[in-house]
Design a protein around this motif. Structure first.
Motif, PDB file in Angstrom:
ATOM      1  N   ALA A   1       2.106   8.778   5.875  1.00  0.00           N
ATOM      2  CA  ALA A   1       2.663  10.076   6.266  1.00  0.00           C
ATOM      3  C   ALA A   1       4.106  10.268   5.792  1.00  0.00           C
ATOM      4  O   ALA A   1       4.554  11.395   5.615  1.00  0.00           O
ATOM      5  N   ALA A   2       4.822   9.161   5.551  1.00  0.00           N
ATOM      6  CA  ALA A   2       6.206   9.250   5.073  1.00  0.00           C
ATOM      7  C   ALA A   2       6.284   9.149   3.547  1.00  0.00           C
ATOM      8  O   ALA A   2       7.364   8.947   3.003  1.00  0.00           O
ATOM      9  N   ASN A   3       5.158   9.282   2.875  1.00  0.00           N
ATOM     10  CA  ASN A   3       5.057   9.237   1.413  1.00  0.00           C
ATOM     11  C   ASN A   3       5.439   7.866   0.831  1.00  0.00           C
ATOM     12  O   ASN A   3       5.923   7.762  -0.282  1.00  0.00           O
ATOM     13  N   ARG A   4       5.236   6.811   1.626  1.00  0.00           N
ATOM     14  CA  ARG A   4       5.448   5.449   1.134  1.00  0.00           C
ATOM     15  C   ARG A   4       4.158   4.953   0.503  1.00  0.00           C
ATOM     16  O   ARG A   4       3.070   5.154   1.052  1.00  0.00           O
ATOM     17  N   VAL A   5       4.288   4.295  -0.630  1.00  0.00           N
ATOM     18  CA  VAL A   5       3.116   3.801  -1.350  1.00  0.00           C
ATOM     19  C   VAL A   5       2.447   2.692  -0.550  1.00  0.00           C
ATOM     20  O   VAL A   5       3.085   1.747  -0.105  1.00  0.00           O
ATOM     21  N   ARG A   6       1.137   2.849  -0.365  1.00  0.00           N
ATOM     22  CA  ARG A   6       0.330   1.838   0.330  1.00  0.00           C
ATOM     23  C   ARG A   6      -0.654   1.160  -0.611  1.00  0.00           C
ATOM     24  O   ARG A   6      -1.187   0.113  -0.312  1.00  0.00           O
ATOM     25  N   GLY A   7      -0.932   1.779  -1.764  1.00  0.00           N
ATOM     26  CA  GLY A   7      -1.858   1.188  -2.714  1.00  0.00           C
ATOM     27  C   GLY A   7      -2.285   2.202  -3.755  1.00  0.00           C
ATOM     28  O   GLY A   7      -1.723   3.291  -3.852  1.00  0.00           O
ATOM     29  N   ILE A   8      -3.292   1.806  -4.498  1.00  0.00           N
ATOM     30  CA  ILE A   8      -3.851   2.672  -5.525  1.00  0.00           C
ATOM     31  C   ILE A   8      -5.361   2.485  -5.519  1.00  0.00           C
ATOM     32  O   ILE A   8      -5.852   1.376  -5.313  1.00  0.00           O
ATOM     33  N   ILE A   9      -6.083   3.580  -5.674  1.00  0.00           N
ATOM     34  CA  ILE A   9      -7.549   3.534  -5.742  1.00  0.00           C
ATOM     35  C   ILE A   9      -7.937   3.981  -7.140  1.00  0.00           C
ATOM     36  O   ILE A   9      -7.435   4.986  -7.642  1.00  0.00           O
ATOM     37  N   THR A  10      -8.832   3.230  -7.756  1.00  0.00           N
ATOM     38  CA  THR A  10      -9.328   3.599  -9.073  1.00  0.00           C
ATOM     39  C   THR A  10     -10.751   4.109  -8.950  1.00  0.00           C
ATOM     40  O   THR A  10     -11.397   3.943  -7.913  1.00  0.00           O
ATOM     41  N   ARG A  11     -11.232   4.696 -10.015  1.00  0.00           N
ATOM     42  CA  ARG A  11     -12.599   5.212 -10.035  1.00  0.00           C
ATOM     43  C   ARG A  11     -13.600   4.095  -9.760  1.00  0.00           C
ATOM     44  O   ARG A  11     -14.596   4.287  -9.073  1.00  0.00           O
ATOM     45  N   LYS A  12     -13.333   2.903 -10.280  1.00  0.00           N
ATOM     46  CA  LYS A  12     -14.236   1.776 -10.082  1.00  0.00           C
ATOM     47  C   LYS A  12     -14.330   1.350  -8.624  1.00  0.00           C
ATOM     48  O   LYS A  12     -15.328   0.786  -8.204  1.00  0.00           O
ATOM     49  N   ASP A  13     -13.260   1.588  -7.857  1.00  0.00           N
ATOM     50  CA  ASP A  13     -13.270   1.237  -6.439  1.00  0.00           C
ATOM     51  C   ASP A  13     -14.281   2.065  -5.661  1.00  0.00           C
ATOM     52  O   ASP A  13     -14.667   1.691  -4.551  1.00  0.00           O
ATOM     53  N   LEU A  14     -14.689   3.198  -6.218  1.00  0.00           N
ATOM     54  CA  LEU A  14     -15.603   4.086  -5.508  1.00  0.00           C
ATOM     55  C   LEU A  14     -17.006   4.124  -6.100  1.00  0.00           C
ATOM     56  O   LEU A  14     -17.806   4.974  -5.715  1.00  0.00           O
TER      57      LEU A  14
END
Length: 176
Positions: A128-141
């Protein structure tokens, strides 16, 4: 860069805050490292009064990127000396400052629909504070990755048992 194969990386405003400033592509990082577009070693960017208006390191022109296309330098071709490691690399001119993001509380379905409708390759996950928590790629889904990650939930259920609830576009993508 050698430890992963990601094509996109989040850029944060500071190491303390982890607030998302944008994203930068692997090929851009490789090009700037290959052409050694560093600021002088030892120069502290925070001490510069013109930090907001001037680049810290030499800029690569778009012509350099165009000449390299589609054969950008690979990480394996880069040589970084110990002196180079002391230099600053100003990513601001190369950063996409408006990347697509998803909140860390977003559902898998919503995230999947963002990928599907916008044709994305990656999404930055922020709180909610716009802090990076990770990244999701197309392969993750894709189906095998989702089944692996949701195995704890689907222990007693088969994916096919949800066919009647699935949207037709989802069924076509996942082949259920």
């Amino acid at each position: 860069l050698r430890s992963c194969r990601h094509e996109c990386f989040p850029v944060v405003s500071s190491l303390e805050s982890h607030q998302l400033a944008g994203t930068v592509l692997r090929r851009t990082l490789c090009m700037t490292l290959f052409h050694r577009a560093f600021a002088p070693p030892g120069e502290d960017p925070e001490s510069r009064p013109d930090l907001r208006t001037r680049a810290l390191s030499p800029l690569l022109s778009s012509a350099i990127f165009e000449r390299a296309y589609p054969r950008y330098p690979k990480v394996e071709e880069l040589t970084i000396s110990d002196t180079d490691r002391l230099c600053w690399l100003d990513l601001r001119p190369y950063t996409d400052t408006a990347p697509f993001t998803v909140q860390d509380c977003a559902s898998v379905h919503r995230t999947y629909m963002l990928f599907r409708t916008l044709g994305l390759r990656h999404l930055i996950v922020v709180d909610a504070a716009n802090r990076v928590r990770g990244i999701i790629t197309r392969k993750d889904l894709d189906e095998p990755a989702l089944e692996e990650r949701l195995a704890w939930f689907l222990d007693d259920y088969e994916v096919e048992s949800y066919q009647h609830e699935a949207h037709p576009s989802t069924m076509a993508r996942f082949g259920v």
